[in-house]
Scaffold this active site. Structure first.
Site, PDB file in Angstrom:
ATOM      1  N   GLY A  95       7.456   1.689  -0.313  1.00 22.12           N
ATOM      2  CA  GLY A  95       8.283   0.512  -0.062  1.00 22.12           C
ATOM      3  C   GLY A  95       7.690  -0.343   1.040  1.00 22.12           C
ATOM      4  N   GLY A  96       8.238  -0.220   2.234  1.00 21.31           N
ATOM      5  CA  GLY A  96       7.871  -1.077   3.364  1.00 21.31           C
ATOM      6  C   GLY A  96       6.370  -1.220   3.585  1.00 21.31           C
ATOM      7  CG  HIS A 134      14.862   2.500  -5.784  1.00 22.37           C
ATOM      8  ND1 HIS A 134      15.694   2.401  -4.699  1.00 22.37           N
ATOM      9  CD2 HIS A 134      13.626   2.745  -5.291  1.00 22.37           C
ATOM     10  CE1 HIS A 134      14.977   2.573  -3.591  1.00 22.37           C
ATOM     11  NE2 HIS A 134      13.721   2.786  -3.931  1.00 22.37           N
ATOM     12  CD  GLU A 157      11.437   6.494  -3.932  1.00 21.20           C
ATOM     13  OE1 GLU A 157      10.426   6.020  -3.391  1.00 21.20           O
ATOM     14  OE2 GLU A 157      12.410   5.800  -4.281  1.00 21.20           O
ATOM     15  N   GLY A 179      12.950   4.122   3.972  1.00 23.51           N
ATOM     16  CA  GLY A 179      13.117   3.043   4.938  1.00 23.51           C
ATOM     17  C   GLY A 179      13.545   3.506   6.319  1.00 23.51           C
ATOM     18  CB  SER A 191       9.115   6.911   5.590  1.00 19.03           C
ATOM     19  OG  SER A 191      10.371   6.295   5.818  1.00 19.03           O
ATOM     20  CD  GLU A 196      16.462   0.475  -1.731  1.00 15.78           C
ATOM     21  OE1 GLU A 196      15.927  -0.435  -2.386  1.00 15.78           O
ATOM     22  OE2 GLU A 196      15.883   1.054  -0.783  1.00 15.78           O
ATOM     23  CG  ASN A 203      10.324  -0.696  -4.792  1.00 16.62           C
ATOM     24  OD1 ASN A 203      10.547  -1.861  -5.127  1.00 16.62           O
ATOM     25  ND2 ASN A 203      11.294   0.186  -4.602  1.00 16.62           N
ATOM     26  CD1 TRP A 204       5.307  -4.782  -3.030  1.00 12.07           C
ATOM     27  CD2 TRP A 204       5.082  -6.863  -3.854  1.00 12.07           C
ATOM     28  NE1 TRP A 204       3.965  -5.037  -3.173  1.00 12.07           N
ATOM     29  CE2 TRP A 204       3.792  -6.310  -3.679  1.00 12.07           C
ATOM     30  CE3 TRP A 204       5.186  -8.159  -4.369  1.00 12.07           C
ATOM     31  CZ2 TRP A 204       2.621  -7.003  -3.994  1.00 12.07           C
ATOM     32  CZ3 TRP A 204       4.027  -8.852  -4.676  1.00 12.07           C
ATOM     33  CH2 TRP A 204       2.766  -8.276  -4.483  1.00 12.07           C
ATOM     34  CE  LYS A 205      12.431  -0.175  -1.261  1.00  6.55           C
ATOM     35  NZ  LYS A 205      13.118   0.742  -0.366  1.00  6.55           N
TER      36      LYS A 205
HETATM   37  P1  PGA Z   1      10.011   3.116   1.905  1.00  8.64           P
HETATM   38  O1  PGA Z   1      10.695   2.915   0.449  1.00  8.64           O
HETATM   39  O2  PGA Z   1       8.565   3.433   1.649  1.00  8.64           O
HETATM   40  O3  PGA Z   1      10.219   1.802   2.610  1.00  8.64           O
HETATM   41  O4  PGA Z   1      10.720   4.262   2.563  1.00  8.64           O
HETATM   42  C1  PGA Z   1      10.336   3.728  -0.608  1.00  8.64           C
HETATM   43  C2  PGA Z   1      11.151   3.362  -1.823  1.00  8.64           C
HETATM   44  O5  PGA Z   1      12.328   3.015  -1.674  1.00  8.64           O
HETATM   45  O6  PGA Z   1      10.642   3.403  -2.959  1.00  8.64           O
END
Ligand code: PGA
Length: 250
Positions: free
Chosen positions: A233-234, A95, A167, A173, A212, A97, A9-11
């Protein structure tokens, strides 16, 4: 046997040229891997340029969001048919967010999940508790409400094609990961919730862990029997780390 899915997930990261560079390297380095399904989910303007690079590869395309209507006066939104036509296979829905910053409700998530199937996409539906909820012992209460609402009205066949990403919000994050055992326990409980309404399709639905995930913890997560991959994500923004995560899931 459920095939694990590792999805990046490149956000809201990567310009078009950066996204193209990343995915070109991923395509080379991940070529030939078939025992793990791989997907990347770039921001919407980069979906097509990325698809043009991975169209003939083992990497699938996912979007990060969609609207439930086919078309209409919804400024700034993107519909299922638009995503389908440019080559998307998956779409991330609900998600945390989106739920937190864009006020997406469980009902919105359900509408989007149904729309995803209507237009030939597979949803990756995100659920998870806040730190306060976890500390108050309310993890399953929260997740149960999200799961029951998100999946309402889907068919068993659709459930078998659905992906859920568990999640915990406090792990996204933050560098803080749920222990592999805790993640496995919640994911197992989610599968039993799915079984209440969809019987054996619960054995086919894939349930990922997210929050994470990195090269150093993927193997212990994947060693758990209930965890069917990861939403990353990251650590999906860097070639080496994403390649190591995919390798670690094999
Ligand atoms: P993260 O994000 O791996 O940076 O914690 C995961 C996500 O939000 O899908």
């Amino acid at each position: 046997m459920r095939k694990p899915l590792i999805a990046g997930n490149w956000k809201m990261h990567k310009t078009m040229s950066e996204a193209e560079e990343l995915v070109k390297e991923l395509k080379d380095r991940l070529a030939g891997i078939e025992d793990v399904e791989i997907a990347v989910c770039p921001t919407s303007v980069n979906l097509l340029p990325v698809y043009n690079i991975i169209a003939d590869s083992n990497i699938k395309l996912g979007a990060q969001n969609m609207h439930w209507e086919e078309s209409g006066a919804y400024t700034g939104e993107i519909s299922g048919p638009m995503l389908k036509e440019i080559g998307a296979t998956y779409v991330i829905i609900g998600h945390s967010e989106r739920r937190e910053y864009f006020q997406e409700s469980d009902e919105d998530v359900n509408r989007k999940a149904k729309a995803a199937f209507k237009y030939g996409l597979r949803p990756i539906i995100c659920v998870g508790e806040t730190l306060e909820e976890r500390e108050a012992g309310k993890t399953m209460e929260k997740v149960k409400g999200q799961i029951k609402a998100a999946l309402a009205g889907l068919s068993k066949e659709q459930i078998a094609e659905t992906v859920i990403a568990y999640e915990p919000i406090w792990a996204i994050g933050t560098g803080r990961t749920a222990t592999a055992e805790d993640a496995n326990e919640v994911i197992k409980a989610i599968r039993e919730l799915v079984r209440e309404d969809f019987a054996d399709a619960a054995d086919q639905i894939r349930i990922q862990y997210g929050g994470s995930v990195k090269a150093s913890n993927i193997e212990e997560l994947m060693a758990q029997p209930e965890i069917d991959g990861a939403l990353v994500g990251g650590a999906s923004l860097d070639v080496d780390s994403f390649v190591q995560i995919v390798e670690g899931a094999r």
